[in-house]
Write an enzyme that holds these catalytic residues in place. Structure first.
Site, mmCIF file in Angstrom:
data_model
loop_
_atom_site.group_PDB
_atom_site.id
_atom_site.type_symbol
_atom_site.label_atom_id
_atom_site.label_comp_id
_atom_site.label_asym_id
_atom_site.label_seq_id
_atom_site.Cartn_x
_atom_site.Cartn_y
_atom_site.Cartn_z
ATOM 1 N N HIS A 153 5.289 11.279 -0.702
ATOM 2 C CA HIS A 153 4.305 11.507 0.359
ATOM 3 C C HIS A 153 4.242 12.977 0.739
ATOM 4 C CE1 HIS A 153 2.658 11.704 4.450
ATOM 5 N NE2 HIS A 153 2.015 10.581 4.162
ATOM 6 N N ASP A 154 5.395 13.589 0.912
ATOM 7 C CA ASP A 154 5.440 14.993 1.319
ATOM 8 C C ASP A 154 5.734 15.924 0.148
ATOM 9 O OD1 ASP A 154 5.119 13.927 3.811
ATOM 10 O OD2 ASP A 154 7.039 14.610 4.620
ATOM 11 N N THR A 155 5.866 15.350 -1.050
ATOM 12 C CA THR A 155 6.288 16.158 -2.193
ATOM 13 C C THR A 155 5.352 15.917 -3.380
ATOM 14 O OG1 THR A 155 7.915 14.422 -2.700
ATOM 15 C CG2 THR A 155 8.695 16.333 -1.454
#
Length: 465
Positions: free
Chosen positions: A230-232
């Site tokens: 999600h954040d990567t």
């Protein structure tokens, strides 16, 4: 799914041009623990002792079903990863598997509830007690289950998110856990029942359960916000797979010859294409002659429900899991159980648009609000069992007579199910942090805001006409 059919009448555009509200971070993967079998202070919460399971219930094609979900990745992006290319050789590639909508949360809701109930966002939702899930179907046949949420602070956590020590940088804090990726906690029928809520466990529990050979027969596993991509990036996901999943594939306590592992994504990153996501079936239960093959059958997140139903001869939820366009059973399981799929495959024009975003009517949508309706009690699911109807559900309010959507947002309101019920389990027992303001009703759900009573009364009258 009736709500999908209605959306064409209510939306002026078939596609949303929205883009995901996040940017991938250029971070380097760091294992949060020594091994997948180890507990770690990076997971913050202690184990709540070993899971106690019911005796094994044999299935027609498998005895254990594990889902692992990643985030927001286009099919082509996953297919470009050397790690995904390698692991695909060990299982079956489901080349025409689709998510249900955008953004993330409605997809998670759909895979355990058979519907996303119009949810248009990733906002807080608490679905009322009389709306059933896959848990009801599993428990009806005494099939053990659990959910494992990486970086969740304690079992049964109902918080919107949780910020903890940033183990990636060894400095400061980071929000690794979010409620929106924890589907069962969103349903009061699970999270408001203590014994059920405590089966929603963290990864320290996973290590303890694994070491005790206490893995349940059905489990839903969500990596944290960096490990799920999600954040990567897809490379970060790949590093996590190499660290966490690959060793477990060789561990009989996790993956035996009757285990099926579904590796999938919640949705595509690009909203303007149809919602095709890279999905694999792994595990020792994959028939040997199918290892390294591709299945072009059209599947959706509802197929994860219908496949489990077919395997254990379960009942159904009478929602999307019984929609004959959307509920194809994984082919090798359909063959083992005698279920007949609908024949949609490849790039068929019969594959519907499943990237419609925010404009699907439902009880979770403040702009296109309608009340919860009863499941289709005459529906036939892949398991052949009856449709599960929760106690207190108004079965007279059906999709055929539901009133026209109301825009609650326009008048400064929101769906009633945006309110936090206020209960939590920080010490393993139910406590109330904020006394809930909702009241009960004999209709399709509970009322949260008394001011909406008149609106619901109007709905009820409309349904009687």
């Amino acid at each position: 799914m009736a709500q999908l059919a209605r959306c064409a009448l209510l939306a002026g555009s078939a596609l949303s041009l929205a883009t995901p509200a996040f940017a991938a971070l250029a971070q380097s993967f760091q294992p949060p623990t020594l091994t997948p079998e180890s507990v770690s202070t990076n997971y913050t919460g202690p184990s709540n002792n070993t899971l106690q399971n019911t005796p094994l219930v044999p299935g027609k094609a498998f005895d254990r079903f594990i889902q692992i979900w990643f985030e927001n990745t286009d099919y082509a992006t996953a297919a470009s990863s050397p790690v995904f290319q390698n692991i695909t050789k060990q299982g079956i590639l489901l080349s025409q598997y689709y998510a249900m909508t955008h953004p993330s949360e409605p997809n998670y809701i759909a895979v355990v509830g058979g519907d996303f109930f119009g949810q248009p966002s990733d906002d807080f939702r608490a679905i009322p007690q009389n709306i059933s899930t896959v848990v009801d179907l599993l428990e009806d046949k005494n099939i053990s289950w659990a959910s494992y949420q990486e970086s969740m602070p304690y079992d049964g956590c109902t918080l919107f998110n949780y910020t903890s020590f940033d183990y990636l940088t060894d400095n400061g804090t980071y929000t690794y856990y979010v409620r929106k990726h924890n589907p069962l906690i969103i349903f009061d029928s699970v999270s408001n029942v203590t014994d059920r809520a405590l089966r929603i466990r963290n990864f320290n529990d996973f290590a303890v359960d694994l070491n005790a050979s206490a893995m349940p027969q059905w489990s839903f596993i969500t990596p944290n916000l960096v490990d799920d991509g999600h954040d990567t990036t897809i490379d970060f996901i790949s590093d996590w797979i190499t660290f966490w999943l690959m060793p477990l594939l060789e561990d009989d306590r996790f993956n035996n010859n009757r285990t099926i592992i579904l590796l999938t994504f919640d949705e595509t990153e690009t909203y303007t294409i149809n919602n095709q996501i890279y999905t694999l079936i792994l595990g020792g239960g994959v028939p040997k002659d199918l290892i390294g093959t591709t299945d072009d059958t059209f599947y959706t997140h509802y197929s994860a429900l219908s496949t489990v139903q077919a395997n254990w001869r379960l009942g159904s939820l009478g929602r999307g899991d019984t929609n004959t366009t959307l509920n194809n059973v994984f082919e090798f399981v359909a063959n083992a159980t005698g279920w007949k799929n609908n024949g949609i495959s490849g790039n068929s024009s019969a594959i519907p648009l499943l990237n419609l975003t925010g404009n699907i009517p439902g009880p979770l949508n403040g702009e296109f609000y309608v009340p919860f309706t009863a499941p289709n009690t005459s529906a036939v699911g892949a398991g052949g069992g009856p449709v599960f109807v929760a106690a207190g559900l108004n079965t007279s309010l059906t999709a055929a007579i539901v009133p026209a959507p109301v825009n609650l947002t326009a008048s400064g309101g929101d769906t009633p199910w945006a309110a936090n019920p206020g209960y939590d389990y920080p010490n393993g027992t139910k406590t109330f942090t904020n006394p809930p303001s909702q009241s009960s009703t004999s209709g399709s759900g509970k009322l949260v805001a008394p001011a909406l009573a008149g609106l619901f009364a109007a709905f009820a009258m409309a349904c009687m006409l």
